[in-house]
Design a protein around this motif. Structure first.
Motif, PDB file in Angstrom:
ATOM      1  N   THR A  55      -2.494   6.085   1.057  1.00 51.38           N
ATOM      2  CA  THR A  55      -3.704   5.318   1.047  1.00 51.38           C
ATOM      3  C   THR A  55      -4.152   4.777   2.464  1.00 51.38           C
ATOM      4  O   THR A  55      -5.133   4.074   2.702  1.00 51.38           O
ATOM      5  N   TYR A  64      -6.619   0.071   8.252  1.00 50.89           N
ATOM      6  CA  TYR A  64      -7.790   0.699   9.433  1.00 50.89           C
ATOM      7  C   TYR A  64      -7.875  -0.795  10.353  1.00 50.89           C
ATOM      8  O   TYR A  64      -7.757  -0.282  11.524  1.00 50.89           O
ATOM      9  N   PRO A  89      -4.622   4.853   6.684  1.00 52.38           N
ATOM     10  CA  PRO A  89      -5.080   5.854   7.543  1.00 52.38           C
ATOM     11  C   PRO A  89      -3.853   6.570   8.463  1.00 52.38           C
ATOM     12  O   PRO A  89      -2.756   5.989   8.798  1.00 52.38           O
ATOM     13  N   VAL A  94     -11.436   4.048  -0.253  1.00 52.60           N
ATOM     14  CA  VAL A  94     -10.463   3.380   0.419  1.00 52.60           C
ATOM     15  C   VAL A  94     -10.495   1.833  -0.013  1.00 52.60           C
ATOM     16  O   VAL A  94     -11.622   1.203  -0.023  1.00 52.60           O
ATOM     17  N   LYS A  95      -9.265   1.340  -0.626  1.00 48.60           N
ATOM     18  CA  LYS A  95      -9.597   0.061  -1.054  1.00 48.60           C
ATOM     19  C   LYS A  95      -9.732  -1.137   0.229  1.00 48.60           C
ATOM     20  O   LYS A  95      -9.182  -0.928   1.176  1.00 48.60           O
ATOM     21  N   ALA A 130      -6.538  -1.801   2.030  1.00 44.38           N
ATOM     22  CA  ALA A 130      -6.183  -0.603   3.124  1.00 44.38           C
ATOM     23  C   ALA A 130      -7.029  -0.932   4.234  1.00 44.38           C
ATOM     24  O   ALA A 130      -6.720  -0.599   5.242  1.00 44.38           O
ATOM     25  N   ILE A 131      -8.295  -0.951   3.974  1.00 46.92           N
ATOM     26  CA  ILE A 131      -9.212  -1.370   5.043  1.00 46.92           C
ATOM     27  C   ILE A 131      -8.715  -2.377   6.068  1.00 46.92           C
ATOM     28  O   ILE A 131      -8.694  -2.338   7.262  1.00 46.92           O
ATOM     29  N   ALA A 137     -15.447   5.130   4.824  1.00 50.29           N
ATOM     30  CA  ALA A 137     -14.128   4.935   4.273  1.00 50.29           C
ATOM     31  C   ALA A 137     -14.262   4.054   2.727  1.00 50.29           C
ATOM     32  O   ALA A 137     -13.405   4.698   1.796  1.00 50.29           O
ATOM     33  N   ARG A 138     -15.062   3.306   2.738  1.00 47.64           N
ATOM     34  CA  ARG A 138     -15.321   2.628   1.475  1.00 47.64           C
ATOM     35  C   ARG A 138     -15.761   3.656   0.436  1.00 47.64           C
ATOM     36  O   ARG A 138     -15.501   3.605  -0.664  1.00 47.64           O
ATOM     37  N   ASP A 197     -15.259   6.742   0.352  1.00 45.76           N
ATOM     38  CA  ASP A 197     -14.355   7.523   0.045  1.00 45.76           C
ATOM     39  C   ASP A 197     -13.441   7.061  -0.917  1.00 45.76           C
ATOM     40  O   ASP A 197     -12.199   7.549  -1.315  1.00 45.76           O
ATOM     41  N   GLU A 205       1.011  -1.076  -0.002  1.00 49.75           N
ATOM     42  CA  GLU A 205      -0.071   0.067  -0.062  1.00 49.75           C
ATOM     43  C   GLU A 205       0.903   1.275   0.190  1.00 49.75           C
ATOM     44  O   GLU A 205       1.743   1.257   0.674  1.00 49.75           O
TER      45      GLU A 205
END
Length: 276
Positions: free
Chosen positions: A58, A101, A60, A92-93, A96-97, A87-88, A90, A54
């Motif tokens: 990208t 996160y 947090p 965010v892949k 990355a979640i 987040a999704r 916005d 990542e």
């Protein structure tokens, strides 16, 4: 499989609800020290899902992780869900979640717990929410967990601490003679078993336990495998089934394998005839 939309992505509502139910049963049915061990297992397995590729922009920032932790610790059962949904939305892949996160929040919760900034009740509540979110997003997150692994139909694993190996050896041999490409893991401690299992992507994992004292290690193993093998079906086998009629809900398993005569039919029902 019941699915509903979550930010234009598939969200497995059934898995999410089952995870919620499992965590409630764990807190009600096991002693506090056992629940503490299970909560730390969830934190540890999620915290070390570190990002591999990542881009830094990208992922947090610390303030976003603080906000997610606040949502997880909130009395609002849906606060953390809404945070992830936002987040999704916005962009965010999924990777990355998972690695940003969720892993970041798990690490932060662990630090807060160790520093006595949050209570046992707080952390078990937050861990339960994190676990449910991961289960709900399992189809989206699975590639970030299992990328590059060889797909195998099934793994037979003896729960760590269990000493009766004859049953699992007979069952594994029975399946292999019947044409199934199955693996077997016995005599390993918890971390080594997870590490070995992580080398492949299993469609089904059969956890074998016999004595009543295996309930905690069985549940711990199932929780860990739910995180590291998000799409695998979990099946419980062994004489422990005789002692706990509600074991599938507590362990979070899809099926039981009570005897060798019906074992192949149980796997075929879950995986289909193409699995052999």
């Amino acid at each position: 499989m019941a699915k509903t939309s979550m930010n234009e992505e598939y969200f497995d509502r059934s898995a999410y609800d089952n995870a919620n139910r499992q965590m409630q049963l764990v807190k009600q049915g096991l002693p506090q020290d056992a629940v503490s061990v299970l909560a730390r297992e969830v934190v540890r397995r999620l915290a070390f899902r570190m990002p591999r590729s990542e881009a830094p922009d990208t992922l947090p920032n610390p303030s976003e992780i603080e906000l997610l932790c606040a949502a997880l610790l909130s009395a609002d059962e849906k606060a953390a869900d809404k945070f992830i949904q936002a987040a999704r939305r916005d962009g965010v892949k999924a990777s990355a979640i998972s690695s940003g996160y969720v892993a970041g929040a798990a690490r932060k919760l662990g630090e807060m717990w160790d520093a006595d900034r949050i209570s046992f009740v707080d952390v078990t509540l937050a861990c339960g929410k994190l676990y449910s979110i991961i289960r709900g997003l399992r189809h989206v997150l699975a590639p970030t967990f299992t990328a590059g692994r060889e797909v195998r139909p099934a793994l037979f694993a003896l729960v760590p601490g269990e000493t009766h190996t004859l049953g699992i050896e007979i069952a594994t041999d029975h399946f292999r003679r019947d044409g199934w490409e199955v693996d077997m893991l016995v005599g390993l401690d918890h971390d080594m078993l997870i590490s070995k299992a992580d080398q492949r992507h299993y469609q089904a994992i059969v956890l074998v336990a016999n004595s009543d004292r295996m309930m905690q290690p069985l549940t711990r193993l199932s929780l860990a495998l739910r995180i590291t093998q998000p799409l695998a079906h979990i099946i419980v086998a062994g004489s422990i089934l005789d002692h706990h009629p509600d074991i599938l809900h507590l362990v979070g398993a899809e099926a039981a394998m009570p005897d060798i005569e019906t074992a192949a039919a149980t796997l075929r029902e879950l995986l289909g005839p193409a699995a052999i």
